[in-house]
Design an enzyme around this catalytic site. Structure first.
Site, short mmCIF file in Angstrom:
data_model
loop_
_atom_site.label_atom_id
_atom_site.label_comp_id
_atom_site.label_asym_id
_atom_site.label_seq_id
_atom_site.Cartn_x
_atom_site.Cartn_y
_atom_site.Cartn_z
N ARG A 152 31.31 21.53 17.64
CA ARG A 152 31.26 20.08 17.83
C ARG A 152 32.21 19.46 16.82
O ARG A 152 32.08 19.68 15.61
CB ARG A 152 29.83 19.56 17.58
N HIS B 45 32.28 15.91 26.84
CA HIS B 45 30.92 16.18 26.31
C HIS B 45 30.12 16.93 27.39
O HIS B 45 29.17 16.40 27.97
CB HIS B 45 30.25 14.86 25.95
N GLN C 132 26.16 17.53 27.51
CA GLN C 132 25.45 16.29 27.83
C GLN C 132 25.35 16.09 29.34
O GLN C 132 24.35 15.57 29.85
CB GLN C 132 26.18 15.10 27.19
N ASP D 174 26.85 3.88 26.30
CA ASP D 174 27.02 4.64 25.06
C ASP D 174 27.41 3.62 23.99
O ASP D 174 27.72 2.47 24.30
CB ASP D 174 28.14 5.69 25.28
N CYS E 84 23.16 8.29 25.93
CA CYS E 84 23.24 9.62 25.31
C CYS E 84 22.77 9.62 23.85
O CYS E 84 22.63 10.68 23.26
CB CYS E 84 24.65 10.19 25.43
#
Length: 337
Positions: free
Chosen positions: A107, A134, A137, A230, A270
């Site tokens: 990450r 991502h 996710q 987000d 998220c």
């Protein structure tokens, strides 16, 4: 034979619709096993490196619990433990870690870093988030949608806010690949890059997904089964907060905008979310711009249409499915694909 064995999971566009659907359904199965206390140690005796250049709550927790549930040993290496490009090149690091670990999670910032890790380590590498994509996710998000609606194809997902961050990119491409209609409501300056839109459109042409990019938030939420947002300023992003917030204020998910979508729409995020002043950043931005909340209001975030915490839990089940499929020597018949 396992179709996924020893593959890396770097970005959604690398996988077919059938493969993505398999991972979503496998995540649902693993969730069922965990809820019923049925052991599933598919990675018994494996060692997993968790590389974090960026801090994390959900991704780190998910990979750690998923590893342990699968019988593996996770080892956390934070930004002070790894030397990407500073004292040791990414390629050299990849070769060293690949000789000791059976799988690697990364990450951080550059997509190139995770691609190099996969190329030179010789073991499966999983993208826990980069500036571009991502993908873990996505398996969690579309699992959440499938749990709620019972199917994916033909649903309409609306993403509001900063459309050219990793979440905008990933949702656009993944929805298109899964036959989910995707609306992006954002100022034109914050739409995904043209090459990402083209990738999504190519996928949509095959699945029948309809893509809509619009600057009008009401048009964006029209007919939506799910509203998604987000944070407006991504981690480490160097922008003027006032310019960004003024630009995105019309795209805040509040009761008024949610009402335009209808009472059966669900709300997703998220996380982390600045839905009140209970965080240092949320308080600072809220006070600076006289807002009770930033990208989503508290009454919506904690309201009956919100599935944000179910979605957060699903990160762990999704990550477990990805790890087990790529490293677990499972029997997955090719005829599924």
């Amino acid at each position: 034979m396992n179709h996924f064995q020893n593959k890396s999971f770097l970005k959604e566009i690398d996988f077919s619709s059938a493969e993505l659907n398999y991972l979503i359904d496998f995540a649902a199965h693993l969730k069922y096993l965990k809820k019923n206390n049925i052991p599933h140690p598919y990675l018994q005796g494996k060692n997993i490196a968790l590389l974090f250049e960026k801090t994390s709550t959900r991704t780190r927790s998910s990979f750690t619990v998923a590893s342990v549930d699968l019988g593996a040993h996770p080892e956390f290496l934070g930004k002070n433990d790894i030397q990407f490009g500073k004292k040791e090149s990414t390629i050299d690091t990849a070769k060293v870690l690949g000789s000791m670990f059976d799988g690697i999670e990364y990450r951080g910032f550059a997509q190139k870093t995770v691609e190099q890790l996969a190329q030179f380590s010789g073991v499966p590498v999983w993208n826990g988030l980069t500036d571009e994509w991502h993908p873990t996710q996505m398996i969690a998000d579309f699992l959440t949608l499938k749990e709620h609606f019972g199917h994916l194809e033909g649903l309409t997902l609306t993403y509001l806010g900063d459309g050219r961050n990793n979440m905008g990119n990933s949702l656009l491409v993944t929805a298109a690949k899964l036959g989910v209609n995707i609306h992006i409501g954002a100022p034109k300056a914050l739409w995904p890059a043209n090459d990402i839109i083209e990738l999504a459109q190519t996928a949509a042409d095959q699945t029948g997904s309809k893509i809509l990019l619009t600057e009008d938030p009401v048009e964006a939420v029209n007919g939506a089964d799910a509203l998604y947002t987000d944070v407006w300023i991504s981690m480490g992003e160097d922008v003027d907060p006032k310019t960004r917030i003024d630009l995105l204020k019309p795209y805040q998910i509040n009761q008024e905008l949610l009402a335009q979508a209808g009472s059966s729409a669900i709300v997703m995020h998220c996380l982390p979310a600045y839905h009140n002043h209970d965080t240092v950043v949320g308080k600072q931005l809220g006070e600076q711009f006289s807002m009770d909340a930033i990208e989503i209001t508290d009454d919506v975030f904690n309201g009956k249409q919100s599935v944000v915490f179910q979605e957060a839990e699903n990160r762990m089940h999704a990550i477990k499915a990805i790890m087990a499929a790529t490293l677990g020597d499972l029997f997955i018949p090719d005829s599924l694909f």
